[in-house]
Design an enzyme around this catalytic site. Structure first.
Site, PDB file in Angstrom:
ATOM      1  N   GLU A 447      50.818  38.848  43.830  1.00 32.88           N
ATOM      2  CA  GLU A 447      49.980  38.063  44.736  1.00 32.88           C
ATOM      3  C   GLU A 447      50.636  38.019  46.108  1.00 32.88           C
ATOM      4  OE1 GLU A 447      47.869  33.694  45.416  1.00 32.88           O
ATOM      5  OE2 GLU A 447      49.152  34.014  43.656  1.00 32.88           O
ATOM      6  N   ASP A 564      40.258  30.527  42.280  1.00 35.80           N
ATOM      7  CA  ASP A 564      41.595  29.937  42.395  1.00 35.80           C
ATOM      8  C   ASP A 564      41.521  28.416  42.296  1.00 35.80           C
ATOM      9  OD1 ASP A 564      44.292  29.902  42.686  1.00 35.80           O
ATOM     10  OD2 ASP A 564      44.303  30.312  44.845  1.00 35.80           O
ATOM     11  N   GLU A 621      49.184  29.517  37.414  1.00 35.99           N
ATOM     12  CA  GLU A 621      50.211  29.651  38.440  1.00 35.99           C
ATOM     13  C   GLU A 621      50.993  28.351  38.537  1.00 35.99           C
ATOM     14  OE1 GLU A 621      48.380  30.312  42.224  1.00 35.99           O
ATOM     15  OE2 GLU A 621      46.922  28.692  41.969  1.00 35.99           O
TER      16      GLU A 621
END
Length: 671
Positions: A447, A564, A621
């Site tokens: 990322e 996200d 994450e």
């Protein structure tokens, strides 16, 4: 007699001539008529009011003069008729005084003018009859005086009534005909000459009244036209003023008007008390528009505008645009009082709003600032900074701009100026955080995390400078630069890695985004399927329909799409069904609670199960401990990233560090 005989034709021509003569008389008679209409009635009355009192003064003087001259020679009763007529003339003169005429309604003025036309001729006949009654009792000198008085009075009467031509005509005939006939009947040696002179002079005077009346009518028509144009101009100016100062939706002040009101306060002397400026922004307004339609949104804005005006302490308010209002609170209020007023406003806005049977519920954030700046823009800037903080706090918060905010604002302005003026490519660097597949411990993606520096020494994360990029309109440039540099540094066609970049909220709804970034990928020689584009829920809130269309276009170009920070804010599970998603990335707030909060584990498990049923992959994450990683793995999540696995590093260093853990090319696009 046959209808076609010559005699019949003669009679028809005679009748036509007679009808023509009658029409001519009627046309000529109209010249002696006053023009109809209220405006002309008022104009005639005003003209008469300036002339009639003077005319009556002439009559009074002449009547008393004649009565005095014939006192002793004529019968007393006949002589006393003169003072009686003078008294009547005084009353009529008083009736026609301009200050009295100006206060009368037009209906009474019309009646007064009609009364003067009817009575004027009769009054003249009475005066002439009285003079004729005195004539036999006078000597030659007294008779000459009567000649003179009759002539002067007639001249004055005809000229005085020039703008009332029918009255002037009757007055002229009432004076001239009886007196001329009387002179001819008495055998006066100069009777024919005097009578001829009177008739001739009277005809000339009447012709002059015609001319004067015609000019008066033309002038009055011009004046009325000018008045109409002035009225139209005033109405147009008023319409322009309303358009320039009135908000067409709420009926209250618009942006220009409320800012002008603020400027007026700022222009007051320094010792004057300055008002409080509040910026009020509705939360959930777009949802109302999208769900219930723009008519509902307009109704909400009107209702909010009314409720603001009912709050105690509000001196002025107006809509700046959209769902944002500017409010001026009384400067006599201290900080606690204005905060209480703002809180009352917040509670008032929370009250349900009914529309077509539906109940709408909204709330709003408020930023406060004591308006002591030099300009309205300065005050707006500070109130907006307070509003921004209030919106970050959420739930209709109220924030007052303070000294620490002033320092932060100056720093933000300086940074914004630097960001706007800099060559973005020279002040931007990218770090890459690995994405691990915990099933075999391999790195399957990177990322890209952007860092920007105003001076080349201190580097800011996206959370610090993305708002500035959005404010300066450079998010599109930033996205293109990050994508091109990521492809150049990570070379996914060689490493087999999936590269992820974040799309700014404004990018998600920008027209032509799919074509632009597809061209960048093609120029780099990469495959769109190796690029994961991450969008946030906030980006989807700006314009859900347009965002969905853009995501479909990106998917058709071959890009992969991840949602996200899922689980933050107002996460909607329907998004998983309706949007073309390849992956969801769970919010780090859920990750932090996985190892200790059963509720977080239950929510996460439900999301993972639903995503799996919809064919959507999951990643997580912000993993910072082995316990978090194990909890995520137990829930079926295999793609992870975070400090527990690896910190963000420059591309070359990251590729060297994880060279032994890179997955095969087939790992690209793993769900």
């Amino acid at each position: 007699m046959a209808s076609g005989s010559p005699s019949s034709g003669v009679h028809q021509r005679a009748r036509r001539r007679l009808r023509g003569f009658v029409r001519s008389l009627r046309c000529y008679g109209r010249h002696w008529q006053q023009r109809p209409g209220d405006a002309f009635t008022e104009a005639y009355a005003l003209s008469v009011s300036h002339r009639a009192p003077l005319l009556y003064l002439v009559v009074i003087f002449n009547t008393l003069l004649v009565a005095a001259c014939f006192h002793g020679s004529a019968p007393l009763g006949l002589v006393l008729a003169g003072p009686v007529m003078s008294i009547v003339a005084v009353q009529r003169a008083s009736h026609w005084l301009p200050n009295k005429v100006a206060t009368r309604p037009v209906e009474q003025l019309r009646a007064d003018l009609q009364g003067m036309q009817r009575l004027g001729g009769w009054a003249a006949l009475v005066f002439v009859a009285w003079s004729l009654g005195l004539y036999p009792y006078g000597d030659s000198g007294q008779r000459e005086l009567l000649h003179f008085v009759i002539a002067v009075t007639m001249f004055s009467a005809v000229l005085g009534m020039a703008n009332s031509p029918q009255t002037a005509l009757r007055l002229g005939m009432a004076f001239t005909l009886p007196w001329s006939l009387f002179l001819l009947a008495t055998g006066h040696p100069n009777a024919p000459a005097i009578a001829l002179a009177q008739v001739f002079i009277t005809a000339i005077l009447l012709a002059m009244t015609q001319i004067q009346h015609r000019d008066f009518v033309r002038l009055e028509l011009s004046r009325q036209l000018l008045v109409r144009r002035e009225r139209q101009t005033a109405e147009l100016a008023s319409a322009h003023y309303r358009q320039a100062t009135v908000d067409h939706l709420t009926g209250g002040r618009n942006r220009r008007a409320i800012l002008a009101c603020l400027e007026e306060h700022l222009a007051e002397p320094p010792h004057a008390i300055r008002p409080w400026l509040a910026l009020f922004d509705l939360d959930g307004f777009k949802h109302v528009n999208d769900t219930f339609g723009h008519a509902a949104g307009d109704h909400v804005l009107r209702t909010v505008n009314q409720r603001i005006g009912q709050i105690e302490g509000v001196t002025a308010h107006g809509r700046l645009g959209g769902d944002e209002f500017a409010i001026l609170f009384d400067g006599a209020c201290d900080a606690d009082a204005v905060t209480a007023a703002a809180r009352a406003l917040s509670f008032a806005i929370r009250e349900p709003i009914s529309f077509n049977g539906a109940t709408l519920r909204l709330y709003g954030s408020i930023g406060l600032y004591r308006a002591d700046g030099d300009t309205a823009s300065t005050c707006l800037e500070r109130a907006d900074a307070a509003l921004y903080k209030a919106k970050e706090l959420g739930d209709g918060a109220i924030v007052a701009f303070g000294p620490e905010d002033e320092v932060a604002l100056h720093r933000r302005i300086a940074v914004m100026r630097q960001f706007n003026d800099c060559a973005l490519g020279d002040r931007l660097r990218l770090l890459y955080q690995p994405i691990f597949d915990c099933r075999d411990g391999r790195v399957v993606g990177m990322e890209a995390l952007a860092r920007w520096s105003p001076d080349g020494i201190e580097w800011q994360a996206p959370g610090e400078f993305l708002a500035i990029a959005d404010a300066t309109g450079r998010t599109g440039e930033l996205t293109r630069l990050v994508l091109a540099r990521t492809l150049s540094e990570c070379r996914p066609w060689e490493t087999g890695l999936e590269v992820s970049i974040n799309l700014a909220a404004r990018d998600v709804v920008r027209e032509g985004l799919a074509e632009t970034i597809a061209q960048i990928v093609a120029d780099a020689g990469a495959n769109p399927s190796s690029v994961m584009l991450e969008v946030t829920e906030r980006a989807l809130q700006i314009d859900p329909k347009r965002a969905a269309v853009q995501l479909v276009a990106l998917r058709e170009k071959g890009f992969r799409i991840a949602l996200d920070d899922f689980g933050a804010g107002w996460s909607s599970l329907s998004q998983l069904r309706d949007l073309p998603l390849d992956r969801i990335k769970l919010d780090r707030a859920l990750v932090g609670a996985l190892s200790s909060d059963p509720g977080a584990r239950a929510v996460t498990g439900m999301i993972v199960a639903l995503a799996w049923q919809l064919g959507i992959g999951c990643s997580i994450e912000g993993v910072e401990s082995e316990a978090q990683a194990n909890a995520a793995r137990a829930l079926g999540i295999h793609l992870m990233q975070g400090y527990h696995f690896g910190r963000p590093e420059p591309a070359a260093q990251a590729l060297r560090l994880y060279a032994g853990l890179l997955g095969p090319a087939s790992a690209v696009g793993i769900g």
